[in-house]
Structures are given as structure tokens and as C-alpha cells.
Design a protein around this motif. Structure first.
Motif, PDB file in Angstrom:
ATOM      1  N   PHE A 357       0.844  -1.184   0.000  1.00 28.04           N
ATOM      2  CA  PHE A 357       0.000   0.000   0.000  1.00 28.04           C
ATOM      3  C   PHE A 357       0.882   1.238   0.000  1.00 28.04           C
ATOM      4  N   SER A 358       0.266   2.386  -0.203  1.00 24.15           N
ATOM      5  CA  SER A 358       1.003   3.650  -0.217  1.00 24.15           C
ATOM      6  C   SER A 358       0.543   4.522   0.935  1.00 24.15           C
ATOM      7  N   SER A 359       1.501   5.259   1.513  1.00 21.59           N
ATOM      8  CA  SER A 359       1.195   6.076   2.683  1.00 21.59           C
ATOM      9  C   SER A 359       2.159   7.250   2.764  1.00 21.59           C
ATOM     10  N   ASP A 360       1.688   8.348   3.343  1.00 20.72           N
ATOM     11  CA  ASP A 360       2.574   9.472   3.655  1.00 20.72           C
ATOM     12  C   ASP A 360       2.709   9.650   5.164  1.00 20.72           C
ATOM     13  N   GLY A 361       2.335   8.597   5.928  1.00 20.80           N
ATOM     14  CA  GLY A 361       2.358   8.710   7.371  1.00 20.80           C
ATOM     15  C   GLY A 361       3.282   7.739   8.081  1.00 20.80           C
ATOM     16  N   HIS A 362       4.061   6.952   7.337  1.00 17.45           N
ATOM     17  CA  HIS A 362       5.029   6.033   7.933  1.00 17.45           C
ATOM     18  C   HIS A 362       6.446   6.512   7.604  1.00 17.45           C
ATOM     19  N   ASN A 394      11.333  10.988  -2.935  1.00 19.80           N
ATOM     20  CA  ASN A 394      10.692  12.010  -2.107  1.00 19.80           C
ATOM     21  C   ASN A 394       9.435  12.565  -2.772  1.00 19.80           C
ATOM     22  N   TYR A 395       9.073  12.013  -3.938  1.00 16.11           N
ATOM     23  CA  TYR A 395       7.828  12.384  -4.613  1.00 16.11           C
ATOM     24  C   TYR A 395       6.733  11.384  -4.214  1.00 16.11           C
ATOM     25  N   ASP A 396       5.566  11.466  -4.870  1.00 14.45           N
ATOM     26  CA  ASP A 396       4.490  10.509  -4.622  1.00 14.45           C
ATOM     27  C   ASP A 396       4.723   9.250  -5.445  1.00 14.45           C
ATOM     28  N   ASP A 397       4.838   8.110  -4.778  1.00 15.24           N
ATOM     29  CA  ASP A 397       5.037   6.814  -5.421  1.00 15.24           C
ATOM     30  C   ASP A 397       3.938   5.900  -4.890  1.00 15.24           C
ATOM     31  N   PHE A 398       3.105   5.370  -5.774  1.00 16.98           N
ATOM     32  CA  PHE A 398       1.881   4.736  -5.284  1.00 16.98           C
ATOM     33  C   PHE A 398       1.297   3.768  -6.314  1.00 16.98           C
ATOM     34  N   SER A 399       0.190   3.149  -5.949  1.00  9.94           N
ATOM     35  CA  SER A 399      -0.580   2.182  -6.763  1.00  9.94           C
ATOM     36  C   SER A 399       0.314   1.084  -7.344  1.00  9.94           C
ATOM     37  N   TYR A 400       1.022   0.417  -6.427  1.00  9.48           N
ATOM     38  CA  TYR A 400       1.955  -0.657  -6.764  1.00  9.48           C
ATOM     39  C   TYR A 400       1.176  -1.953  -6.990  1.00  9.48           C
ATOM     40  N   ILE A 401       1.463  -2.653  -8.113  1.00 12.67           N
ATOM     41  CA  ILE A 401       0.880  -3.973  -8.367  1.00 12.67           C
ATOM     42  C   ILE A 401       1.983  -4.906  -8.845  1.00 12.67           C
ATOM     43  N   MET A 402       1.723  -6.211  -8.772  1.00 12.38           N
ATOM     44  CA  MET A 402       2.737  -7.198  -9.120  1.00 12.38           C
ATOM     45  C   MET A 402       2.032  -8.450  -9.650  1.00 12.38           C
ATOM     46  N   ASP A 403       2.658  -9.148 -10.618  1.00 10.62           N
ATOM     47  CA  ASP A 403       2.044 -10.359 -11.153  1.00 10.62           C
ATOM     48  C   ASP A 403       2.103 -11.498 -10.135  1.00 10.62           C
ATOM     49  N   GLU A 404       1.452 -12.613 -10.461  1.00 10.85           N
ATOM     50  CA  GLU A 404       1.345 -13.736  -9.528  1.00 10.85           C
ATOM     51  C   GLU A 404       2.710 -14.278  -9.122  1.00 10.85           C
ATOM     52  N   LYS A 405       3.688 -14.227 -10.019  1.00 12.78           N
ATOM     53  CA  LYS A 405       5.018 -14.752  -9.726  1.00 12.78           C
ATOM     54  C   LYS A 405       5.855 -13.780  -8.892  1.00 12.78           C
ATOM     55  N   GLY A 406       5.402 -12.544  -8.778  1.00 10.03           N
ATOM     56  CA  GLY A 406       6.147 -11.566  -7.998  1.00 10.03           C
ATOM     57  C   GLY A 406       7.394 -11.058  -8.694  1.00 10.03           C
ATOM     58  N   VAL A 407       7.409 -11.099 -10.029  1.00  5.23           N
ATOM     59  CA  VAL A 407       8.598 -10.687 -10.780  1.00  5.23           C
ATOM     60  C   VAL A 407       8.372  -9.365 -11.501  1.00  5.23           C
ATOM     61  N   ALA A 412       2.850   3.934 -10.031  1.00  2.00           N
ATOM     62  CA  ALA A 412       2.769   5.293 -10.552  1.00  2.00           C
ATOM     63  C   ALA A 412       3.617   6.218  -9.697  1.00  2.00           C
ATOM     64  N   SER A 413       4.110   7.287 -10.326  1.00  2.00           N
ATOM     65  CA  SER A 413       4.930   8.259  -9.603  1.00  2.00           C
ATOM     66  C   SER A 413       4.888   9.591 -10.326  1.00  2.00           C
ATOM     67  N   ASP A 414       4.993  10.672  -9.539  1.00  2.00           N
ATOM     68  CA  ASP A 414       5.105  12.009 -10.143  1.00  2.00           C
ATOM     69  C   ASP A 414       6.537  12.529 -10.043  1.00  2.00           C
ATOM     70  N   ARG A 415       7.502  11.617  -9.967  1.00  2.00           N
ATOM     71  CA  ARG A 415       8.908  11.999  -9.859  1.00  2.00           C
ATOM     72  C   ARG A 415       9.366  12.808 -11.057  1.00  2.00           C
ATOM     73  N   ALA A 416      10.469  13.508 -10.865  1.00  2.00           N
ATOM     74  CA  ALA A 416      11.033  14.325 -11.942  1.00  2.00           C
ATOM     75  C   ALA A 416      11.420  13.448 -13.127  1.00  2.00           C
ATOM     76  N   GLY A 417      11.325  14.038 -14.327  1.00  2.00           N
ATOM     77  CA  GLY A 417      11.709  13.319 -15.542  1.00  2.00           C
ATOM     78  C   GLY A 417      10.575  12.587 -16.214  1.00  2.00           C
ATOM     79  N   GLY A 418       9.361  12.734 -15.677  1.00  2.00           N
ATOM     80  CA  GLY A 418       8.224  12.041 -16.251  1.00  2.00           C
ATOM     81  C   GLY A 418       7.631  12.791 -17.437  1.00  2.00           C
ATOM     82  N   LYS A 419       6.611  12.180 -18.020  1.00  2.00           N
ATOM     83  CA  LYS A 419       5.965  12.757 -19.190  1.00  2.00           C
ATOM     84  C   LYS A 419       4.875  13.735 -18.798  1.00  2.00           C
ATOM     85  N   GLY A 420       4.204  13.457 -17.675  1.00  2.00           N
ATOM     86  CA  GLY A 420       3.108  14.314 -17.236  1.00  2.00           C
ATOM     87  C   GLY A 420       3.116  14.492 -15.744  1.00  2.00           C
ATOM     88  N   GLY A 421       1.912  14.506 -15.161  1.00  2.00           N
ATOM     89  CA  GLY A 421       1.817  14.640 -13.714  1.00  2.00           C
ATOM     90  C   GLY A 421       2.262  13.364 -13.033  1.00  2.00           C
TER      91      GLY A 421
END
Length: 743
Positions: A357-362, A394-407, A412-421
């Protein structure tokens, strides 16, 4: 005329001031309407106009800071929250928000101190805030990229807008949420972002990490009003669960989110039903969003700000299970182990049953970070671990998903160097997890605060973790590699367990045994009343090994510890004023377990001496010149009152407690405070008080009246007046017998 002049002046002032006050109230009210309609940019401009008419208005200052924070302008938000964090008239939550903005802006030292300041101000224990403080001191570990994640910006999936919340769908498709430009002649726009509303898009996988252009997902009554966003597909039940915003007709400016579902035919790839509400606990009064469903469709995790006694902060993560009838049950908050004071969102259950999960409180690097937790054998969740760089920044990094094998996976992230927000990033994961629990071999109960070390056999590289209150620990490791897990805790025998990792998560339960199977029970009580002392704190130190453990008493005044036969232990106990406002002197006792045998308990009673006459003279306005300890004339006035009181009560014996502010080093302040305590005692002796009745003690900067942590160069967030409140001398009056016992 002279009699009428004051009335004329008052009338003129009213004619001038009243319109200004009226205009300020109108602007504030209008700004509030814009704020609640998520028009934060417009609200910011309105609040700023109102503030010009009332520059000291704390409410307007708070609203302006909130607008900057919600617009993602963290530099401006930091500047706006800074004075609010020092203003006791403002909501204490501003101290927390200020610390968050400092962390966003990579000012980690200041962020840690600000989190500490918030914790001290509230006076309540808070696991997530404590983890935030620890996180600012473990940056090396969080920022270190050891190559276990290879990430790539999926520019083909991202747009100039915000693209986030990837989700696995039928036939090797993924869904994503986006507010990209749809190139329509007329397009409704979101108040918050100024862009189009969020819509669901689908993309097909051509090969590993290669996808087709995203296309708008279409179905009956899809993509109609407002937002449609983060989703979760359950292959077992063919249900697609969707987050959709909902307008409250009674409060049109208020928008909340609900969970909806639609059934999909996996063979032909089209939807077989209308979109309908998915859960009975949807509401117009709060939001329910970000679903993730287990593979069998029996359990759903989601985020919500629903009112609940166990709610921790903004958005919390909840769980609900489905009955045989298909009805979803009453939601259960995952509690303080998972949820924090901040926002905890975007849950995802992986193939090995880990909760991401994603959090800004831990403990984190700033903004939203991705965390991982595992359910332990007793059904509790392990303490969330930050998965670190390169996924987290130090930006927003969130909505992490992974396939069944965990590989392979995405986030998503709004880190510098991206295409949009917010951009979609893919990753290849070259690590597996070693998850475990430390358990007492005799009691079969989990053991907290065990140092667990993972050491790679070939390279000798090691990393540490601390077992949480459920005994849980977690490490990232390399697959097909040999490791050793070792444990260390005061009173327990060290244990080593070999581990050979394979593909997928490795789980271990480590049983540890008490050394000598003997125990220490310390009863901390008032030396006169023999009543238990609540909120006493201290340290038990093994004099043989130098290991120590901290404690804090509850209302029983009793603490327990497992100890080793044949060792000596030093027990340091202290009690500073808490809500009971009682003053106690510290107490030290050394005990030995030499004569104990297996199963024995060493029982120790420690009596703390308080001001039994309930008289404390605190010299609030005594100041000393820099590097001086002489008594100034203004202090002598107060000291003369103490002389009179002691002459009136010849049985009193006094401890003189001298304190400094936080500037200069600990050793400097300790010496300075002792000199000031001695000079105070000398003054009292010169005025007829016997030296045997006085006990001068310097505490340096260890016991501030107001928390004002200083940087090495002497700077702090406190005013000079607050520093002066810390530069104080206090008198604690003891009875004769109590002092003679201590001597």
C-alpha cells in the motif's frame, strides 16, 4: 462639541472598519465554498485577498497552507506551514503537515525534529509518528538502490496528464486511470486539477513490459459523470470493481467516492451487466475507494475515510469479507499497525498474500511511499516496511501492483523526468521476501524488539530488522541464495537459523529461549504512600553485557524483564511531571541474579520520593548571562522568598534542579547548569540556610519545559522567550527522612 468628539471618532472608525470586516468575511465564506468544491487554486487566491484585510487571521493562514499542500506546491506549503507550526493558536495538525512538507523537500533533519515536536506537543504515543522519526535517521537504508528493482517509465502508457492505478484485467490486458486529453470539442473539467475527469483505459500486453496504446474502456453506463478510477478485477468471479465519484444532491459542492462493480465475460471480453453499487457500506457522507480483491473473490481491501472509533487519520485501509450469499460484511479497520495519521491508500494483495500500500504517514522519503506488510500466523499484520529506492523517492510513489510470480509489476509516480503529472512505471523485481516471526519457545507468544540480522553467506553482507509487537520481521533477499538469520535480545539466548531462498517468499518462525529462565519484577511505588507510580520511565542495563531495555510503567507501576542467571543489573528509574503533575526524584538500584535458579523471579521494590508537602517553587523569570552563573538582582528577589519559606519550615530539605536551554553541547550545558545550581545553593547558605539542607543538581538541557531541539550551530525553531522558560531553577522539597535515606 468636546463631549461629542469621541462619539464622532468612533463612528468614523466604524464606517471605515466595518466594510473591511464585512469584505473579509465575504471573501472567507466564498473561499470556503471554492475549497470544498476542490477549486484549490481559486480558493487560494480568494484566501490571499481576505488575508490582506486581516493579516493575523490564523484560519486564513491555515487554509492557504492547505491549498498549497493539496495543489502539490510543497515549497510554498512548507513556507506557509512554518509559522503555523509554532503558533499554539493553530490546530496542532499543522505541526504534522509542516514535518511532511519538510520531508517532501528533502529537509530530513528538520523533518525529524518537527515530527518529534508534534509528538511531544500531543503527549500521546503514536507508532506511525515514531516510525517517521526513525525513518529520517535511516535515509541511507531507504535511499540505497541495490539493483533488486529495475524500473522503466512506460512513456507509451503515460500522457501529459495524470496516469496511475494500473490493474490486471482479462486476456493480458491492464487497466489504468487517466485524465488525459480526450480531444473532445466540449469536455467537462475537474475543479482540482483543471483537466478532464478521470477515466478508465485499457491496454494489451504485446510482450514483457511492452503495451498497446491505451484506449477508453467502454461499457453500458460507463464514463458518464465525474470520475471513474482505480479498479480491481477478480478472475474467479469475473467482477470488475471500480472507484466512482458520487455527487451529493443535498451538498452539491461535496464529492465522495463509492465502489461499483460490473460483470465481464472473459471469453468474449465484453460486459454482461450494468454498473451497480458493489458494497452496502457506500455512503454520501464519506469515501470508499481503491479496491483490491483476493484471487478467490472472498476478501476485499479498500481505502476509506469513514468515521470509526479505530480510524487513525485521513484515509485508512479496511478489509471486508464476502458471505456465502454474496453480501460483503461490515468493514474492519486494519488498525495502527497498518494505518497512520496520514493517508494510507492504494492497497494491493500480491500472489504471496503480502499487502502492499502507499502512505505518507510512515517512515519514508517524502510524499506517498510504497510499503509492504505480511499477515502473521496469529492473523495480525507485521509492521509495514518501506520497500525503498528505486521505487520510492521524495515524490508521490503509489498504486503498486505485481504479477502472480512476484517478478513483473507496475506503479505510478510524479517523480522528476516524467511525461506528465503522474506516470506509469514498470519494474522487474529481482528479489524475494524472507518473512518471519520470533516466538518464545516456552510461552509460544511473539517476542517484540528482537534484533534480527540477515547475513548473506557468500558476500558477508548483512542487514538488520527489529521484530514488531507481533514478533514480525521482513527482509528483501536474492532468490536461490544462502543466508543466516540470527537473533539478539536481552534475556534470551542468541539463535542462528540457516535459510536458502528459492523463487517466491520464504517464511520462517524462529523460536528463542530465555537464558536461565529467570525473571525480574520491579515494583515502582511512591516511597511514602506505597501507591504505584504511573508513567515512570527508565532503563534496565545488564552490567555484564551492557545490553539495555527501556520501559515505561502503566497504572500498576510494575515492569517485567527476562534476565540471565549470574548477571548484575542496574535499574534507572525517573519520573517527570505528566498529567498527574507529580514531581519525583530519580532512583538507581543495582541487583544481582546470582542466587536464582530456573523459574525464579527476582522481585525488587523501588520507592520514588516526591514532594510530599506539595510545595514546588519554580523560578520562571531568573536569567543568567552567557557563560555566567552568578545570581542577578532580579533573581535574588525570588530567592529571598525561598529563604523565608525554608526558615518557616526548618524540617524541609531541598533539591535545587537547574536547567539550561538547548543551545551549546550537552557537556557544556551540564557543567553550566551545575554551576548555576551551586551558585543558587551558595546564595541560600549566605542567607542562613544550612548546606546540609540543600542538594544542588544540574540537569543541563535534558529536561526542557518546552521542546526546543537545536542544530549544532545553535539554531532552533523556538523564540528567545521559550528558551528563557527552559533556563530555569526549580526547588523540590523533601522530608527529612527521605533525604537522609538517599544520602
Amino acid at each position: 462639541m468636546k463631549k461629542l468628539l469621541p462619539h464622532i471618532i468612533l463612528l468614523i472608525l466604524l464606517l471605515v472598519i466595518a466594510p473591511m470586516l464585512f469584505a473579509q468575511k465575504v471573501l472567507t465564506s466564498y473561499g470556503d465554498k471554492q475549497f470544498h468544491a476542490f477549486k484549490f487554486k481559486d480558493a487560494l487566491e480568494t484566501y490571499q485577498l481576505a488575508l490582506k484585510k486581516d493579516k493575523d487571521n490564523v484560519y486564513l493562514q491555515m487554509r492557504i497552507a492547505d491549498c498549497y499542500r493539496l495543489l502539490g506546491d510543497h515549497i510554498a506549503a512548507e513556507k506557509a506551514y512554518a509559522p503555523l507550526a509554532e503558533n499554539n493558536a493553530a490546530d496542532p495538525i499543522n505541526k504534522f503537515y509542516y514535518a511532511q512538507q519538510l520531508r517532501y523537500n528533502k529537509k530530513y533533519d528538520l523533518a525529524g525534529k518537527s515530527f518529534e515536536s508534534y509528538l511531544t506537543y500531543t503527549g500521546k504515543p503514536n507508532v506511525s509518528i515514531q516510525q517517521c522519526i526513525i525513518g529520517t535517521k535511516e535515509l541511507g537504508k531507504l535511499q540505497y538502490d541495490d539493483g533488486r528493482y529495475l524500473i522503466e517509465n512506460q512513456l507509451h502508457l503515460s500522457s501529459e496528464g495524470s496516469d496511475f492505478a494500473p490493474a490486471y484485467f482479462v486476456d493480458k490486458q491492464i487497466l489504468l486511470t487517466s485524465n488525459r486529453d480526450q480531444h473532445r470539442p466540449v469536455m467537462r473539467r475537474d475543479n482540482w486539477s483543471g483537466r478532464g475527469f478521470l477515466r478508465l483505459y485499457s491496454s494489451s500486453s504485446l510482450s514483457t513490459q511492452v503495451y498497446t496504446d491505451p484506449k477508453l474502456l467502454k461499457a453500458r453506463n460507463f464514463n458518464n459523470k465525474f470520475h471513474e478510477g482505480p479498479s480491481s478485477y477478480c478472475a474467479a468471479t469475473h467482477e470488475l470493481f471500480i472507484t466512482r465519484s458520487n455527487s451529493n444532491k443535498k451538498k452539491p459542492e461535496t464529492v465522495k467516492t463509492k465502489l461499483y462493480k460490473i460483470v465481464c465475460d472473459p471469453q468474449y471480453g465484453f460486459f454482461m451487466s450494468e454498473v451497480s453499487e458493489a458494497v452496502p457500506f457506500n455512503s454520501n457522507e464519506y469515501s470508499v475507494m481503491h479496491p483490491t480483491v483476493t484471487s478467490d473473490g472472498s476478501t476485499m481491501y479498500f481505502a476509506s475515510d469513514m468515521p470509526a472509533p479505530e480510524a487513525q487519520g485521513g484515509m485508512d485501509i479496511y478489509v471486508t469479507t464476502r458471505a456465502a450469499s454474496g453480501q460483503w460484511g461490515t468493514p474492519k479497520n486494519l488498525g495502527p499497525d497498518i494505518n497512520s495519521m496520514g493517508d494510507d491508500m492504494f492497497p494491493f494483495i500480491s500472489g504471496d498474500s503480502a499487502l502492499y500500500f502507499s502512505s505518507d504517514g510512515h517512515a519514508g522519503l517524502g510524499g506517498l511511499d510504497v510499503y509492504r506488510s505480511y499477515m502473521l500466523p496469529d492473523g495480525s499484520w507485521s509492521r509495514p516496511r518501506n520497500i525503498g529506492a528505486p521505487v520510492n523517492t521524495n515524490y508521490d510513489d503509489f498504486s503498486y501492483i505485481m504479477d502472480e510470480k512476484g517478478v513483473n509489476g507496475m506503479f505510478a509516480s510524479d517523480r522528476a523526468g516524467g511525461k506528465g503529472g503522474d506516470d506509469i512505471y514498470s519494474f522487474v523485481r529481482k528479489e524475494i521476501n524472507i518473512v518471519g516471526q520470533v516466538v518464545d519457545r516456552d510461552t509460544h507468544l511473539p517476542v517484540e524488539d528482537v534484533k534480527v540480522t540477515l547475513k548473506e553467506t557468500d558476500t558477508g553482507l548483512s542487514t538488520d530488522d527489529q521484530s514488531d509487537r507481533h514478533g514480525g520481521f521482513c527482509f528483501g533477499a536474492r532468490p536461490r541464495t544462502q543466508y543466516t538469520l540470527s537473533t539478539s535480545k536481552l534475556g534470551y539466548a542468541a539463535r542462528e537459523v540457516p535459510v536458502i531462498t528459492r523463487e517466491g517468499t520464504t517464511r520462517r518462525i524462529i523460536y528463542i529461549t530465555r537464558i536461565g529462565a529467570v525473571h525480574l519484577l520491579v515494583n515502582i511505588e511512591d516511597a511514602v504512600t506505597h501507591q504505584p507510580v504511573n508513567h515512570a520511565t527508565g532503563v534496565i542495563t545488564d552490567m555484564n553485557t551492557k545490553e539495555n531495555a527501556q520501559f515505561r510503567t502503566d497504572a500498576t507501576g510494575i515492569i517485567y524483564a527476562d534476565i540471565v542467571v549470574g548477571h548484575q543489573y542496574k535499574i534507572d528509574v525517573d519520573k517527570i511531571p505528566a498529567e498527574d503533575n507529580k514531581y519525583y526524584l530519580s532512583e538507581v538500584k543495582v541487583v544481582s541474579s546470582e542466587t536464582l535458579v530456573n523459574g525464579d523471579t527476582l522481585k525488587v521494590t523501588m520507592g520514588l520520593h516526591q514532594n510530599t508537602i506539595n510545595y514546588t517553587a519554580s523560578l520562571q523569570n531568573i536569567y543568567f548571562d552567557l557563560d555566567k552563573w552568578n545570581i542577578r538582582p532580579d533573581a535574588a528577589v525570588e530567592l529571598d522568598k525561598v529563604v523565608t519559606a525554608m526558615k518557616d519550615h526548618p524540617d524541609w530539605r531541598v533539591q535545587i534542579s537547574a536547567h539550561t536551554d538547548c543551545r551549546e553541547s550537552e557537556s557544556y550545558n551540564m557543567v553550566l547548569s551545575q554551576r548555576r545550581a551551586n551558585s543558587t545553593a551558595a546564595y541560600l547558605e549566605q542567607h542562613g540556610i544550612q548546606g546540609l539542607r540543600l542538594k544542588p543538581v544540574g540537569f543541563g538541557k535534558t529536561r526542557p519545559a518546552i521542546f526546543c531541539d537545536c542544530t549544532p550551530d545553535g539554531k532552533s525553531g523556538c523564540s528567545e522567550e521559550q528558551h528563557q522558560m527552559n533556563r530555569r531553577v526549580e526547588f523540590v522539597i523533601l522530608n527529612t527522612d527521605a533525604l537522609s535515606e538517599r544520602r
